[in-house]
Design an enzyme around this catalytic site. Sequence first.
Site, PDB file in Angstrom:
ATOM      1  N   SER A   1      22.539  34.414  15.247  1.00 11.46           N
ATOM      2  CA  SER A   1      23.429  35.586  15.316  1.00 11.46           C
ATOM      3  C   SER A   1      24.887  35.299  15.007  1.00 11.46           C
ATOM      4  O   SER A   1      25.681  36.236  14.901  1.00 11.46           O
ATOM      5  CB  SER A   1      23.344  36.221  16.700  1.00 11.46           C
ATOM      6  OG  SER A   1      22.197  37.004  16.772  1.00 11.46           O
TER       7      SER A   1
ATOM      8  N   LYS B   1      26.523  37.131  12.262  1.00  7.10           N
ATOM      9  CA  LYS B   1      26.825  38.571  12.322  1.00  7.10           C
ATOM     10  C   LYS B   1      28.296  38.917  12.112  1.00  7.10           C
ATOM     11  O   LYS B   1      28.602  39.825  11.334  1.00  7.10           O
ATOM     12  CB  LYS B   1      26.282  39.163  13.629  1.00  7.10           C
ATOM     13  CG  LYS B   1      24.746  39.186  13.628  1.00  7.10           C
ATOM     14  CD  LYS B   1      24.154  39.541  14.979  1.00  7.10           C
ATOM     15  CE  LYS B   1      22.615  39.522  14.881  1.00  7.10           C
ATOM     16  NZ  LYS B   1      21.966  39.586  16.185  1.00  7.10           N
TER      17      LYS B   1
HETATM   18  N1  GLN Z   1      17.391  35.910  14.173  1.00  2.00           N
HETATM   19  C1  GLN Z   1      17.530  36.280  15.552  1.00  2.00           C
HETATM   20  C2  GLN Z   1      16.862  37.601  15.836  1.00  2.00           C
HETATM   21  O1  GLN Z   1      17.017  38.512  15.102  1.00  2.00           O
HETATM   22  C3  GLN Z   1      18.968  36.312  15.931  1.00  2.00           C
HETATM   23  C4  GLN Z   1      19.199  36.682  17.382  1.00  2.00           C
HETATM   24  C5  GLN Z   1      20.296  35.926  18.057  1.00  2.00           C
HETATM   25  O2  GLN Z   1      20.737  34.870  17.635  1.00  2.00           O
HETATM   26  N2  GLN Z   1      20.688  36.446  19.178  1.00  2.00           N
HETATM   27  O3  GLN Z   1      16.205  37.786  16.813  1.00  2.00           O
END
Ligand code: GLN
Length: 313
Positions: free
Chosen positions: A57, A60
């Site tokens: 994440s 993001k």
């Molecule tokens: N690839 C992961 C997901 O979509 C990313 C989530 C995360 O790092 N919190 O579940």
Amino acid sequence: MNQDIYEKYKDFDEGEVATYIPELGRANPDHFGICLASTDGRVFSVGDCRHEFTIQSICKPFAFQMALEEFGRDRVLQHVGVEPSGDAFNSIELEPRSMRPYNAMINAGAIAISSLVKKDSPESGVDAFVGSMQKAAGRPLRIDECVYASEAATGNRNRAIAYLMLNCGIIDSGVEHTLHQYFSQCSLLVNTCDLAMMAATLANLGINPVTGETVFDFQFIKDTLTVMFTCGLYDHAGEWAFRVGLPAKSGVGGGIIAVVNRQLGIGVYSPRLDAKGNSVRGILACKELANHLGLHAFEFTNVGSNFMQWLNS
Ligand code: GLN
């Protein structure tokens, strides 16, 4: 300083490595790295800082930044909000009136952003993302194809979120193309020093402090940092703002970045996670760093003077 913090938490073994993406379960739970990169180009690292893991994440905020640069605030805000959800990163919910995802730091919002930043071909969208991220890290980076395949095969919850957003008119009908972009972004391989350098690039008005290359448009960095500050740690974001007080982002791979505006990027890696999907030792290390160096955004000692003192000692 980071050496002391490393020693203090080195043997702390609370938390569990993520296994809901099966390939992530292969991580060595003992790995632990802390790296600080200053905006004048100095790097301080301790522990397993060269070990690679997937960014998850932490992609993001960077994808959000890229979307803002390409489409501008108004268009991006038609697809995603800037409100903390107070819920888990993978929750299946949209804002009741606008039907937008709450923010771009949770899966729904990041998938909406992936829908915007994807390009005509699946390869070119991923290449554009990787290209920016390697400029921010200051070295070539690649996708971990095994983690990508593992998440693409099992990520049906994200698929459900994407189809819900298609139904609500938030994303276009290229759902698998959008998910390819999203899963690829999450599968970027980085090490702890890459994370620190990426965070330092955000801290340094979008310019990589070591290479001197302009990576991000500074006009939008304040938007990205704001959403990181309020939403970067999901349903732990308020507690984080209170205790650490820095814009930050965590990932289920075990990484965390934190940004000390105009001063410093912090990267931490430890794959054992708490129940909310945040790195246990990562949070502890950031808390300790923020306290000792006076990094909290509203610290009375003001703009990290302790950090500058430490840096120059
Ligand atoms: N690839 C992961 C997901 O979509 C990313 C989530 C995360 O790092 N919190 O579940």
